[in-house]
Enzyme design. Sequence first.
Site, PDB file in Angstrom:
ATOM      1  N   LYS A 252       0.865  -1.181   0.000  1.00  0.00           N
ATOM      2  CA  LYS A 252       0.000   0.000   0.000  1.00  0.00           C
ATOM      3  C   LYS A 252       0.901   1.230   0.000  1.00  0.00           C
ATOM      4  CE  LYS A 252      -3.885   2.239   2.312  1.00  0.00           C
ATOM      5  NZ  LYS A 252      -3.359   3.603   2.030  1.00  0.00           N
TER       6      LYS A 252
ATOM      7  N   ARG B 296     -17.117   1.638  -1.627  1.00  0.00           N
ATOM      8  CA  ARG B 296     -16.428   0.708  -0.740  1.00  0.00           C
ATOM      9  C   ARG B 296     -16.715  -0.722  -1.191  1.00  0.00           C
ATOM     10  NH1 ARG B 296     -12.582   2.922   2.005  1.00  0.00           N
ATOM     11  NH2 ARG B 296     -13.980   4.646   2.532  1.00  0.00           N
TER      12      ARG B 296
END
Length: 285
Positions: free
Chosen positions: A49, A195
Amino acid sequence: MNITYLVFAPVLLYFSLFGCWAKTKHPLLQHAKIWQHNLDLSQYLVSEKYDGVRARWTGQKLISRNGNEFLAPKWFIAKFPKVALDGELWAGRGKFEQTLSIVKQSSSINNRSELRWRQLQFMVFDLPDHQGHFSQRLEQMRSLISHANSPYLTLIPQSKIKDKADLMALLEQVVGGGGEGLMLHYQYGYYEYGRSSNIFKLKPFDDGDGVVTEHHQGKGKFSGMLGSLTIRLSDGQQIKIGSGFSQQERESPPPIGAVIRFKYFGKTAKGKPRFASYIGLAITP
């Protein structure tokens, strides 16, 4: 009353209401959920990430998550493919503030600000308009980026893992090297706006952002400086943050109205972030 006005008034009203919205329309993005312990990890591809600035390449320009254009030099984007790409503008581990200062430059680009873009890469992690699942999108991204042959365009490496022990070992390796955490992509998941359960993030801590509403004077060694500040979260709750600030930030704190990023470790029974600590200013281009 002038008949011309009666005819065109509805049209003028339409553009006054919706014209500005069209200019700042937010791109439809897929966002990750927090990692869940019960995932079948054999079905996921894992990557680092990157702590950069989220960006969408539209096929013509780089825009922020708010839909505003990043003023990237022409040479930076010259070889980018003519298709939409999702990614992060990134200068390296631990260099978020540096990345932020580069991409938030004003409309008056000069040679010095242009040269700073050479420190950045556009790290690509998805292909939002492709209709295939993630493994298929990944193959297409490899082909597009290989043919583009741009020094500023990089595909984020994806790898397979066996189990939770492998995942935790990789997380420790990445975080120990200054990385932020991991992303897990369901290999058969399709790109979904909002999401999505097809993508998860795993970090040693959670993060969020909020608007600065009040400064609180420090005591003792922080006398005459910022001791803490209050921020308002998106759900309307207010929390105090008193840690994570450098000496310089305490002497010249984020102004009232600024949006800041913070990290925290879980939430209280009332849903408030625990042990919140300042990270830095959030980008709002």
